[in-house]
Design a protein around this motif. Structure first.
Motif, PDB file in Angstrom:
ATOM      1  N   ASN A 404       5.640 -20.156  17.491  1.00  0.00           N
ATOM      2  CA  ASN A 404       5.978 -18.834  16.971  1.00  0.00           C
ATOM      3  C   ASN A 404       6.499 -18.849  15.538  1.00  0.00           C
ATOM      4  O   ASN A 404       6.396 -17.843  14.825  1.00  0.00           O
ATOM      5  N   ASP A 405       7.052 -19.984  15.113  1.00  0.00           N
ATOM      6  CA  ASP A 405       7.626 -20.069  13.766  1.00  0.00           C
ATOM      7  C   ASP A 405       6.890 -21.104  12.916  1.00  0.00           C
ATOM      8  O   ASP A 405       7.481 -21.744  12.036  1.00  0.00           O
ATOM      9  N   TYR A 406       5.604 -21.257  13.166  1.00  0.00           N
ATOM     10  CA  TYR A 406       4.828 -22.315  12.516  1.00  0.00           C
ATOM     11  C   TYR A 406       4.912 -22.253  10.994  1.00  0.00           C
ATOM     12  O   TYR A 406       5.130 -23.266  10.323  1.00  0.00           O
ATOM     13  N   MET A 407       4.725 -21.069  10.403  1.00  0.00           N
ATOM     14  CA  MET A 407       4.706 -20.958   8.950  1.00  0.00           C
ATOM     15  C   MET A 407       6.057 -21.320   8.339  1.00  0.00           C
ATOM     16  O   MET A 407       6.123 -21.943   7.273  1.00  0.00           O
ATOM     17  N   LYS A 408       7.133 -20.971   9.010  1.00  0.00           N
ATOM     18  CA  LYS A 408       8.461 -21.339   8.506  1.00  0.00           C
ATOM     19  C   LYS A 408       8.659 -22.851   8.572  1.00  0.00           C
ATOM     20  O   LYS A 408       9.187 -23.472   7.648  1.00  0.00           O
ATOM     21  N   ILE A 409       8.238 -23.445   9.695  1.00  0.00           N
ATOM     22  CA  ILE A 409       8.359 -24.900   9.836  1.00  0.00           C
ATOM     23  C   ILE A 409       7.480 -25.602   8.813  1.00  0.00           C
ATOM     24  O   ILE A 409       7.870 -26.610   8.219  1.00  0.00           O
ATOM     25  N   ARG A 410       6.304 -25.051   8.585  1.00  0.00           N
ATOM     26  CA  ARG A 410       5.412 -25.622   7.566  1.00  0.00           C
ATOM     27  C   ARG A 410       6.085 -25.627   6.196  1.00  0.00           C
ATOM     28  O   ARG A 410       6.020 -26.625   5.455  1.00  0.00           O
ATOM     29  N   GLY A 411       6.745 -24.519   5.858  1.00  0.00           N
ATOM     30  CA  GLY A 411       7.420 -24.443   4.571  1.00  0.00           C
ATOM     31  C   GLY A 411       8.507 -25.488   4.426  1.00  0.00           C
ATOM     32  O   GLY A 411       8.630 -26.143   3.376  1.00  0.00           O
ATOM     33  N   VAL A 412       9.297 -25.683   5.470  1.00  0.00           N
ATOM     34  CA  VAL A 412      10.376 -26.680   5.436  1.00  0.00           C
ATOM     35  C   VAL A 412       9.792 -28.081   5.361  1.00  0.00           C
ATOM     36  O   VAL A 412      10.280 -28.937   4.610  1.00  0.00           O
ATOM     37  N   ALA A 413       8.726 -28.330   6.130  1.00  0.00           N
ATOM     38  CA  ALA A 413       8.100 -29.657   6.137  1.00  0.00           C
ATOM     39  C   ALA A 413       7.483 -29.980   4.777  1.00  0.00           C
ATOM     40  O   ALA A 413       7.599 -31.109   4.280  1.00  0.00           O
ATOM     41  N   LEU A 414       6.840 -28.987   4.164  1.00  0.00           N
ATOM     42  CA  LEU A 414       6.228 -29.201   2.850  1.00  0.00           C
ATOM     43  C   LEU A 414       7.303 -29.480   1.810  1.00  0.00           C
ATOM     44  O   LEU A 414       7.165 -30.388   0.979  1.00  0.00           O
ATOM     45  N   LYS A 415       8.388 -28.731   1.868  1.00  0.00           N
ATOM     46  CA  LYS A 415       9.471 -28.945   0.907  1.00  0.00           C
ATOM     47  C   LYS A 415      10.069 -30.340   1.071  1.00  0.00           C
ATOM     48  O   LYS A 415      10.404 -31.011   0.088  1.00  0.00           O
ATOM     49  N   SER A 416      10.198 -30.783   2.326  1.00  0.00           N
ATOM     50  CA  SER A 416      10.712 -32.122   2.583  1.00  0.00           C
ATOM     51  C   SER A 416       9.795 -33.183   1.979  1.00  0.00           C
ATOM     52  O   SER A 416      10.255 -34.151   1.362  1.00  0.00           O
ATOM     53  N   LYS A 417       8.483 -32.988   2.133  1.00  0.00           N
ATOM     54  CA  LYS A 417       7.525 -33.946   1.582  1.00  0.00           C
ATOM     55  C   LYS A 417       7.562 -33.928   0.056  1.00  0.00           C
ATOM     56  O   LYS A 417       7.497 -34.980  -0.595  1.00  0.00           O
ATOM     57  N   GLN A 418       7.689 -32.741  -0.531  1.00  0.00           N
ATOM     58  CA  GLN A 418       7.792 -32.636  -1.984  1.00  0.00           C
ATOM     59  C   GLN A 418       9.039 -33.348  -2.493  1.00  0.00           C
ATOM     60  O   GLN A 418       9.002 -34.051  -3.506  1.00  0.00           O
ATOM     61  N   ASN A 419      10.157 -33.177  -1.776  1.00  0.00           N
ATOM     62  CA  ASN A 419      11.393 -33.843  -2.176  1.00  0.00           C
ATOM     63  C   ASN A 419      11.277 -35.363  -2.075  1.00  0.00           C
ATOM     64  O   ASN A 419      11.864 -36.093  -2.872  1.00  0.00           O
ATOM     65  N   GLU A 420      10.518 -35.840  -1.088  1.00  0.00           N
ATOM     66  CA  GLU A 420      10.288 -37.280  -0.970  1.00  0.00           C
ATOM     67  C   GLU A 420       9.513 -37.793  -2.177  1.00  0.00           C
ATOM     68  O   GLU A 420       9.812 -38.873  -2.709  1.00  0.00           O
ATOM     69  N   VAL A 421       8.507 -37.022  -2.607  1.00  0.00           N
ATOM     70  CA  VAL A 421       7.718 -37.408  -3.781  1.00  0.00           C
ATOM     71  C   VAL A 421       8.610 -37.455  -5.019  1.00  0.00           C
ATOM     72  O   VAL A 421       8.555 -38.405  -5.814  1.00  0.00           O
ATOM     73  N   ILE A 422       9.442 -36.439  -5.189  1.00  0.00           N
ATOM     74  CA  ILE A 422      10.325 -36.397  -6.349  1.00  0.00           C
ATOM     75  C   ILE A 422      11.359 -37.520  -6.282  1.00  0.00           C
ATOM     76  O   ILE A 422      11.654 -38.179  -7.289  1.00  0.00           O
TER      77      ILE A 422
END
Length: 453
Positions: A404-422
């Motif tokens: 039910n909250d897939y898009m919100k979880i996707r946003g958090v997961a993407l941000k986490s991956k971006q922070n790992e790259v940075i």
């Protein structure tokens, strides 16, 4: 978007530009000194002091943060700025001045006068303050652009999102606040031929000024209504796959280097494009967009038409969804019966995190099935229109659910991956950059290896 500086106090630090105010602690004035150096950039002891002062003034609980943590964040910002220069990231002075004008306007609104702002920053004159503040804003913009460059190509797969969600302990799942599902009906004021022609004539005048030697970027700051590109002087890097409307790309790809288009129309208004450079299959261009402004008579008629339709819905002569399909002039939501989505395609709006404050004020006190008052709003291209909104469903506060909250979880997961790259980039770049940390901070435990141990 400063992803690495996103949350709580770090957001404040990014916004305030790590302002270098000469603050007082009790009755004695600190002796300012260099506590860190990154490449050609320095961090002063007063930078840390004032980060706390500014954050506290903004309402953040500064007791949760140490001087070491703040210094680490300041060092990261300096590293981004330093590397942006090394990577030849260019920011026009006109762009910084435009952003600075907006920021100073907000400061004056809060402080009460320009003199109060100048006094707060301990400057002798407004001119001295602008010069000082310009350097701060340019440094922060360089840092922001460097971060954007680093995460530009970062994407995430559904499987990565699932794995990210499954790693979160069930008793630590983020809480999603009350959510609403919404539908809208929009009425737009009629624009006359004369009003359209006035905009075309103005764009032709701007075009001629540029042909006669004026700066296209300068004209962007003065006239363009595209807020998304205002900070870059109307600049876009475009290829055939760029998600721009067909009319815009057709004109862009018909131009030669250095050429300026004649005015043309899209759903966003009337445009002119200056093609600066062709790089392979990419176009480096700038554009100005302006839209005709409706008369008060046209605005009044649009409001009356929507008021009348709202009464029909309340009297149950027609359903909200049927009225949207038949009468709404918002093509993006018309066929779905007015269903509203955010920019990710999500139909649920978390009430306490709504970015559109006008929309929030329209629906925050409504119950399911109720309809807002007819309200004058601006669309994405800053055109005036009237809108009514119905709350179609309410989802109570709950722990995040994968389905039910897939898009919100996707946003958090993407941000986490971006922070790992940075984070990885910072670790690698620190090794190749001159770093100095004052002995008073040598015992700090930093997230990154600033001490090069």
């Amino acid at each position: 978007m400063k992803l690495f500086l996103k949350n709580t106090l770090l957001t404040v630090l990014a916004v305030i530009g790590f302002v270098n105010v000469h603050a007082q602690e009790s009755t004695k004035k600190r002796i300012d000194g260099i506590v860190g150096v990154v490449g050609n950039y320095v961090v002063l002891d007063s930078d840390i002091d004032n980060a706390f002062i500014q954050a506290k003034a903004t309402g953040y609980d500064t007791s949760k943060y140490t001087r070491c943590e703040i210094l680490g964040t300041l060092l990261e910002n300096r590293l981004f700025s330093h590397q942006a220069i090394q990577d030849s990231i260019v920011i026009l002075d006109e762009e910084i001045n435009s952003r600075m004008d907006s920021q100073i306007d907000r400061m004056v609104e809060q402080a009460g006068s320009v003199d109060n702002v100048v006094k707060y920053y301990n400057k002798k004159s407004y001119e001295e303050f602008r010069e000082y503040f310009f350097d701060i804003m340019k440094e922060n913009e360089l840092a922001s652009r460097m971060q954007e460059k680093l995460i530009k190509e970062v994407s995430i797969t559904p499987e990565e999102i699932r794995q990210f969600y499954n790693k979160i302990p069930k008793d630590s799942l983020p809480i999603v606040g009350d959510e609403l599902e919404l539908a809208e009906i929009v009425m737009k004021p009629l624009i006359t031929k004369e009003e359209r022609q006035a905009v075309i004539d103005k764009l032709n005048e701007i075009r001629q000024d540029v042909l006669d030697g004026s700066s296209f970027a300068g004209k962007v700051y003065m006239y363009s209504e595209d807020k998304a590109s205002l900070q870059t002087g109307g600049f876009y890097n475009v290829d055939k796959k760029t998600q721009f409307v067909k009319e815009f790309k057709d004109v862009a790809f018909s131009l030669k280097e250095g050429e300026i288009s004649k005015p043309f129309e899209t759903e966003y208004g009337y445009h002119i494009i200056q093609l600066e450079k062709i790089v392979g299959k990419n176009l480096e261009l700038r554009h100005i967009v302006m839209s005709p402004k409706p008369s008060q008579e046209a605005l009044d008629k649009a409001k009356k038409d929507l008021d009348d339709l709202r009464i029909r819905i309340l009297n149950k002569e027609i359903t909200f969804s049927d009225a949207a399909r038949q009468y709404s002039q918002q093509k993006d939501t018309k066929q779905s019966g007015g269903i509203l989505t955010d920019r990710t395609g999500e139909t649920r709006f978390e009430l306490n995190k709504m970015e559109d404050r006008v929309l929030y004020s329209m629906i925050s006190n409504l119950k399911v099935g109720e309809i807002s008052a007819t309200t004058l709003v601006n669309d994405a291209s800053n055109k005036q229109q009237y809108q009514i909104v119905q709350v179609t469903n309410k989802i109570p506060q709950h722990a995040a659910d994968f389905s039910n909250d897939y898009m919100k979880i996707r946003g958090v997961a993407l941000k986490s991956k971006q922070n790992e790259v940075i984070g990885k980039w910072i670790s690698e770049t620190v090794d190749d950059t001159y770093i100095y940390i004052n002995e008073d901070y040598q015992k700090c435990t930093f997230k990154s290896n600033w001490l090069k141990n």
